[in-house]
Structure formats: C-alpha cells, structure tokens
Design a protein around this motif. Structure first.
Motif, PDB file in Angstrom:
ATOM      1  N   PRO A   1       0.605  -0.971  -0.192  1.00  0.00           N
ATOM      2  CA  PRO A   1      -0.025  -0.091  -0.066  1.00  0.00           C
ATOM      3  C   PRO A   1       0.504   1.243   0.331  1.00  0.00           C
ATOM      4  N   LEU A   2       0.424   2.429  -0.699  1.00  0.00           N
ATOM      5  CA  LEU A   2       1.250   2.816  -1.372  1.00  0.00           C
ATOM      6  C   LEU A   2       0.950   4.616  -1.051  1.00  0.00           C
ATOM      7  N   ALA A   3      -0.545   4.220  -1.483  1.00  0.00           N
ATOM      8  CA  ALA A   3      -1.886   5.693  -0.672  1.00  0.00           C
ATOM      9  C   ALA A   3      -3.019   5.152   0.018  1.00  0.00           C
ATOM     10  N   SER A   4      -3.714   5.352   0.779  1.00  0.00           N
ATOM     11  CA  SER A   4      -4.912   5.700   1.218  1.00  0.00           C
ATOM     12  C   SER A   4      -5.814   6.324   1.744  1.00  0.00           C
ATOM     13  N   CYS A   5      -7.290   5.882   1.631  1.00  0.00           N
ATOM     14  CA  CYS A   5      -7.701   7.274   2.907  1.00  0.00           C
ATOM     15  C   CYS A   5      -8.677   6.062   3.323  1.00  0.00           C
ATOM     16  N   THR A   6      -9.516   6.850   4.525  1.00  0.00           N
ATOM     17  CA  THR A   6     -10.331   6.031   4.913  1.00  0.00           C
ATOM     18  C   THR A   6     -12.343   6.999   4.896  1.00  0.00           C
ATOM     19  N   LEU A   7     -13.018   6.238   4.318  1.00  0.00           N
ATOM     20  CA  LEU A   7     -14.686   6.966   4.207  1.00  0.00           C
ATOM     21  C   LEU A   7     -15.186   6.193   5.271  1.00  0.00           C
TER      22      LEU A   7
ATOM     23  N   THR B   1       0.038   9.831   1.564  1.00  0.00           N
ATOM     24  CA  THR B   1       0.158   9.183   0.665  1.00  0.00           C
ATOM     25  C   THR B   1       2.143   8.832   1.121  1.00  0.00           C
ATOM     26  N   HIS B   2       2.558   7.740   0.452  1.00  0.00           N
ATOM     27  CA  HIS B   2       4.168   7.295   0.567  1.00  0.00           C
ATOM     28  C   HIS B   2       4.988   8.322   0.605  1.00  0.00           C
ATOM     29  N   ALA B   3       5.713   8.706   0.934  1.00  0.00           N
ATOM     30  CA  ALA B   3       6.105  10.039   0.575  1.00  0.00           C
ATOM     31  C   ALA B   3       7.249   9.938  -0.705  1.00  0.00           C
ATOM     32  N   ALA B   4       8.052   9.122  -1.227  1.00  0.00           N
ATOM     33  CA  ALA B   4       8.741   8.380  -2.040  1.00  0.00           C
ATOM     34  C   ALA B   4       7.692   8.437  -3.115  1.00  0.00           C
ATOM     35  N   HIS B   5       6.424   8.229  -3.301  1.00  0.00           N
ATOM     36  CA  HIS B   5       5.667   8.070  -4.368  1.00  0.00           C
ATOM     37  C   HIS B   5       4.855   9.056  -4.967  1.00  0.00           C
ATOM     38  N   ARG B   6       4.879  10.255  -4.089  1.00  0.00           N
ATOM     39  CA  ARG B   6       3.986  11.564  -4.183  1.00  0.00           C
ATOM     40  C   ARG B   6       3.810  12.040  -5.680  1.00  0.00           C
TER      41      ARG B   6
ATOM     42  N   GLN C   1      -5.097  10.888  -5.427  1.00  0.00           N
ATOM     43  CA  GLN C   1      -6.013  10.873  -6.770  1.00  0.00           C
ATOM     44  C   GLN C   1      -7.132   9.788  -6.307  1.00  0.00           C
ATOM     45  N   ALA C   2      -6.555   8.827  -6.796  1.00  0.00           N
ATOM     46  CA  ALA C   2      -6.733   7.394  -7.203  1.00  0.00           C
ATOM     47  C   ALA C   2      -7.797   7.292  -6.137  1.00  0.00           C
ATOM     48  N   VAL C   3      -7.072   7.160  -4.843  1.00  0.00           N
ATOM     49  CA  VAL C   3      -7.773   6.368  -3.682  1.00  0.00           C
ATOM     50  C   VAL C   3      -8.668   7.855  -3.100  1.00  0.00           C
TER      51      VAL C   3
ATOM     52  N   SER D   1      -8.867  19.256   7.040  1.00  0.00           N
ATOM     53  CA  SER D   1      -6.850  19.430   6.255  1.00  0.00           C
ATOM     54  C   SER D   1      -6.517  20.262   7.279  1.00  0.00           C
ATOM     55  N   GLY D   2      -6.118  19.691   8.030  1.00  0.00           N
ATOM     56  CA  GLY D   2      -4.710  20.450   8.590  1.00  0.00           C
ATOM     57  C   GLY D   2      -3.679  21.180   8.406  1.00  0.00           C
ATOM     58  N   SER D   3      -3.554  21.463   6.772  1.00  0.00           N
ATOM     59  CA  SER D   3      -2.437  21.759   5.698  1.00  0.00           C
ATOM     60  C   SER D   3      -2.965  23.039   5.664  1.00  0.00           C
ATOM     61  N   LYS D   4      -1.704  23.771   5.957  1.00  0.00           N
ATOM     62  CA  LYS D   4      -2.007  25.113   5.260  1.00  0.00           C
ATOM     63  C   LYS D   4      -1.354  25.602   4.046  1.00  0.00           C
ATOM     64  N   GLN D   5      -0.649  24.815   3.386  1.00  0.00           N
ATOM     65  CA  GLN D   5       0.159  24.750   1.871  1.00  0.00           C
ATOM     66  C   GLN D   5      -0.567  24.544   0.933  1.00  0.00           C
ATOM     67  N   GLU D   6      -0.241  25.369   0.266  1.00  0.00           N
ATOM     68  CA  GLU D   6      -1.489  25.516  -0.190  1.00  0.00           C
ATOM     69  C   GLU D   6      -1.498  24.189  -1.673  1.00  0.00           C
ATOM     70  N   ALA D   7       0.113  24.230  -1.521  1.00  0.00           N
ATOM     71  CA  ALA D   7       0.199  22.557  -2.754  1.00  0.00           C
ATOM     72  C   ALA D   7      -1.151  21.650  -2.399  1.00  0.00           C
ATOM     73  N   THR D   8      -0.901  21.894  -1.019  1.00  0.00           N
ATOM     74  CA  THR D   8      -2.026  20.209  -0.111  1.00  0.00           C
ATOM     75  C   THR D   8      -3.309  20.746  -0.599  1.00  0.00           C
ATOM     76  N   LEU D   9      -3.618  22.419  -1.031  1.00  0.00           N
ATOM     77  CA  LEU D   9      -5.021  22.735  -0.796  1.00  0.00           C
ATOM     78  C   LEU D   9      -5.462  22.564  -2.476  1.00  0.00           C
ATOM     79  N   ARG D  10      -4.567  22.907  -2.963  1.00  0.00           N
ATOM     80  CA  ARG D  10      -4.934  22.577  -4.336  1.00  0.00           C
ATOM     81  C   ARG D  10      -5.150  21.325  -5.442  1.00  0.00           C
ATOM     82  N   PHE D  11      -3.787  20.377  -4.116  1.00  0.00           N
ATOM     83  CA  PHE D  11      -4.024  18.832  -4.483  1.00  0.00           C
ATOM     84  C   PHE D  11      -5.829  18.256  -4.087  1.00  0.00           C
ATOM     85  N   TYR D  12      -6.735  18.949  -2.869  1.00  0.00           N
ATOM     86  CA  TYR D  12      -7.784  18.345  -2.770  1.00  0.00           C
ATOM     87  C   TYR D  12      -8.695  18.994  -3.401  1.00  0.00           C
ATOM     88  N   GLU D  13      -8.353  20.448  -3.852  1.00  0.00           N
ATOM     89  CA  GLU D  13      -9.654  20.720  -5.203  1.00  0.00           C
ATOM     90  C   GLU D  13      -9.427  20.132  -6.177  1.00  0.00           C
TER      91      GLU D  13
END
Length: 148
Positions: A59-65, A86-91, A97-99, A119-131
């Motif tokens: 498993p390299l990425a995951s989310c819980t629904l 997502t595992h840091a080496a596989h971002r 996005q797939a999970v 998301s607790g992240s304030k990083q714009e890249a992370t927020l754009r990932f969710y968008e």
C-alpha cells in the motif's frame, strides 16, 4: 505497473501502520492489540472503508471513508474522508487522487448528499491537491474539539 485501487484487507495492517508514519511522523503507533482492534472495526463496521493504492503488494496511498446514516436530507447519508496519505517516495504520481476518487465514487454510490474532508495543512500545494480531486474550499466554518 499501474497501481491497484482496492479496499484494505486484514493482512494490510503492518504496511498501513508504516504508511501512516508518512501522515504523522510524530504520532506514536498504537500498541499492537489496540491497532488490531481498531483495524478490525474499520474493516468490519459496515460504515467505513479504507481504500489503498497498491503496487507490488505494498500500500502506497490510502484514505478512509465513513458513510454516516442520516435522518435529514430525505434520509440520504453523508460521508467523511479522513487519514489521506501517500508514501513520501511515491507522491505526485496520482496515487492520492486515485484513492480519493475511489472514496468519492463509493460515497456517491451510497447516495450520500455530500462528502466532507478536513485538512490541517496550510500549504497551498496540499489545498490545490484536494481541489484537483474534486473538493472545494467550503463555505461553512469548521469546528473541532480535541481531547486533551
């Protein structure tokens, strides 16, 4: 090899505990008995699905629904997505996005009227990932209470 997106299985627990270190490196792993009980509940509650992106059995990425039954909105459920990692080496390969897409597809198939993700992240890249995954920055104010 393309990743396989699937619900998690009982035997994924050790790999998932390793993967979660990429979500919260400072967060101590639960004791084995606690981890096994929580994992069993996640896999068998009937309300939760842990989605994984797997390559070569890992498993390299995951989310819980979590699909929550509801008495408003005509009895339509709502859903919550948590523990997106997502595992840091596989971002930046589309695994996250797939999970998330698998979780959204499952929520819509369950006739949920909305899906929430915080998301607790304030990083714009992370927020754009969710968008990019189909989420919008909400119009509601988010509150939380944490046990001390």
């Amino acid at each position: 090899m393309a990743a396989v997106i699937r619900p998690a299985r009982a035997e994924d627990l050790p790999a998932m505990l390793e993967l979660y270190l990429h979500l919260s490196p400072d967060n101590a792993a639960p004791r084995p008995a606690i981890a096994e009980a929580a994992w069993h509940a996640l896999l068998h509650s009937g309300l939760t699905t842990v989605f994984v992106a797997e390559e070569h059995g890992q498993p390299l990425a995951s989310c819980t629904l979590v699909v929550v039954p509801n008495l408003t909105r005509g009895g339509r459920s709502y859903a919550v997505i948590e523990n997106v990692v997502t595992h840091a080496a596989h971002r930046r390969r589309g695994l996250g996005q797939a999970v998330l897409q698998a979780a959204l597809d499952a929520a819509w198939a369950a006739d949920c009227y909305k899906v929430m993700l915080a998301s607790g992240s304030k990083q714009e890249a992370t927020l754009r990932f969710y968008e990019a995954a189909g989420f919008t920055r909400g119009t509601k104010t988010f509150f939380e209470a944490r046990r001390r």
